[in-house]
Design an enzyme around this catalytic site. Sequence first.
Site, PDB file in Angstrom:
ATOM      1  N   TRP A 102      -4.357  -8.580   3.938  1.00 36.92           N
ATOM      2  CA  TRP A 102      -3.427  -9.525   3.206  1.00 36.92           C
ATOM      3  C   TRP A 102      -3.083 -10.716   4.337  1.00 36.92           C
ATOM      4  O   TRP A 102      -3.354 -10.471   5.450  1.00 36.92           O
ATOM      5  CB  TRP A 102      -1.902  -8.801   2.877  1.00 36.92           C
TER       6      TRP A 102
ATOM      7  N   SER B 128       0.929  -1.312   0.105  1.00 42.70           N
ATOM      8  CA  SER B 128       0.079   0.211  -0.146  1.00 42.70           C
ATOM      9  C   SER B 128       0.969   1.425  -0.182  1.00 42.70           C
ATOM     10  O   SER B 128       1.777   1.278   0.780  1.00 42.70           O
ATOM     11  CB  SER B 128      -0.872   0.071   0.999  1.00 42.70           C
TER      12      SER B 128
ATOM     13  N   ASP C 191      -8.164  -3.201   2.854  1.00 45.35           N
ATOM     14  CA  ASP C 191      -7.034  -3.634   2.259  1.00 45.35           C
ATOM     15  C   ASP C 191      -6.302  -4.551   3.318  1.00 45.35           C
ATOM     16  O   ASP C 191      -5.649  -4.083   4.125  1.00 45.35           O
ATOM     17  CB  ASP C 191      -6.377  -2.402   1.929  1.00 45.35           C
TER      18      ASP C 191
ATOM     19  N   CYS D  34      -7.207  -1.774   7.239  1.00 44.20           N
ATOM     20  CA  CYS D  34      -5.940  -2.144   6.737  1.00 44.20           C
ATOM     21  C   CYS D  34      -5.115  -2.923   7.431  1.00 44.20           C
ATOM     22  O   CYS D  34      -4.903  -2.639   8.651  1.00 44.20           O
ATOM     23  CB  CYS D  34      -5.214  -1.129   6.016  1.00 44.20           C
TER      24      CYS D  34
END
Length: 682
Positions: free
Chosen positions: A682, A462, A680, A635
């Site tokens: 992961w 990001s 966002d 995030c």
Amino acid sequence: MTSSTSVLSENPLYLAMGFSVAALFLSIALLLWRSLGGEKAARTELTAIKKLAVEVPEVEVEDTTKKKVTILYGTQTGTAEGFAKALAEEGKARYDNKVNFNVVDLDDYGAEDEQYEQKLRKEAFVLFTLATYGDGEPTDNSARFYKWFVEGKEERGNWLSGLAYAVFGLGNRQYEHFNQVAKVVDEALAEQGAQQLVSLGLGDDDQCIEDDFAAWREQLWPSLDPLLIDIGNASPVITTPYTAAILEYRLVIHDSDTKVHEEAYAAKRNGQAIHDIHHPCRANVAVRKELHSPLSDRSCIHLEFDISSTGLMYEPGDHVGVFAGNTAENVEEAANLLGLSLDTIFSLHAEAEDGSPLGGSSLPPPFPGPCTLRTALVRYADLLNPPRKSALAALAAYASDPAEEDRLKFLASPIGKEDYHQYVTVSQRSLLEVMVEFPSARPPLGVFFAAIAPRLQPRYYSISSSSSFAPDRIHVTCALVYGPSPTGRIHKGVCSTWMKNALPISEVGDKCSWAPIFVRQSNLKLPRNSETPIIMVGPGTGLAPFRGFLQERAALQVSGEKLGPALLFFGCRNSKQDFIYEEELRSYVSNGTISDLYLAFSREGPTKEYVQHKMIEQAVTIWDVLSKGGFLYVCGDAKGMAKDVHKTLHTILQEQASVNISEAESIVKQLQTDGRYLRDVW
């Protein structure tokens, strides 16, 4: 998004670009090379890959007397594409080449949305291999098709009644939206009248996705047989199990004085180049600094790429893809295991000397050459991810020790599924580790790069800056990946290690480190109206995109724009060790860019405190923001933090809105549908 090893729903495999485009570029480069007498010159050649301003579509030539099966794939790293091509090869063998199998990248299936509909109306049989990426999102090459197909399904109605289909999904059960894309497409196909050939296949990369794919294929072919077989025309090979051939490039070893190809990664000129995953551009490292204090036993890097002459543009929330190379240590180890000198100059070719293609449609285009083995291992070979079963089968074919050969074959076989899971998946053994433990397996380079070592993939981060604040820079916030694997080997993240050791312009000038990079757009965007209130939840490096948000808000404030409330929930272990960008955040509170800053330090008090605990404390405020049209952004870690924050959001809604569990879930889904709950992870 901050990535170190593989964070995608599919692990890296063979392809990094579409075959037709790569072949076109390779042909042009080869023609120019030869015309300049490059075959004999002993110097380094710099070649910039440019995208043609006008693309001429290929003319499809196929035998219309044959039945046709179209295989469409959505891939982020190549695995779904590899599966699609494997399906085609097995289908050709099964029906003795009397049925056409066409493998097509979903992005290439239609240049415009209207072409998607035109082509699908003409299809009789379509197979999909679809990977889910990130937070239940489609891959880059399938995003346009996914949006068109899913969002417009109600308008089109029951228009696919003449289509028979099957879908195999690639995902990971550790993530919340397991195989979301495949599930949605499978459902949308049925809703639009298509006939399902076999149940949706749900590949799980947390186990052995190759076994999942094999099991799904075994169900698929019997369903296709009666539809594809015409008496006297085609018959399935049903008595002999299909075994895919080991892929192999044609290898050419060159003299030591042969000039080597060196990609220039040239910047954009006259609008002729588009920088993307297939055409990254060179960016120098301008700044690198450590964000953790000396008291921390970990490391987090702030790195800035100089993009002043690249033509790259970005918005807050976008991602930067970084192609970093393997370490010298790992490259030397790989060369020793292959029994070759790093100075070996070679080239790989996907066609025989007479020009005929090798490996059917399964062989991906090779990387540019000639090049040294050192360059190939640094730039193109994924050495640290766990090997696929197909890679073990290829190693077995070149093992001179019978015991090693038998063991590798067993691990690659269906009956060796549990052993493979424990030895490779659970133990997280890298390809290098496996090769060390089976030293007699020394495949030729043509096999190593085609069937064993997947193409090294970019790592995504990001962007932690705003172009309004830093128009000539892209900032990255990267946690160093370093620590023992279950086998005891010290694992060093490819890209984070490179960033840790990068030499910036500010210290060494022209001798600075550089990397090929590109920008990928993200859905994580600030509201169009700067007065719309926002909530940001980003512990650790999850702060990265919100740092870009805050820089953008600060720039808007300076320009005279009014800002709505902005709440930031940040967490780390210890305020004295890993409180990254502390001074910046506190200054943003002082000037009003941040309305409220809520901090959670998990290792300072008697009990661990995380961002979700701070959210519970601010439940009234959070509900007030959301009920007034505010946005919620999250995030960070998908497996832990993001799940906990998601559950906390449901709890807050139940309590503050006085609703039950199902009603709270409906509110959350509506927030996601409206684009006001964005993640966002992961």
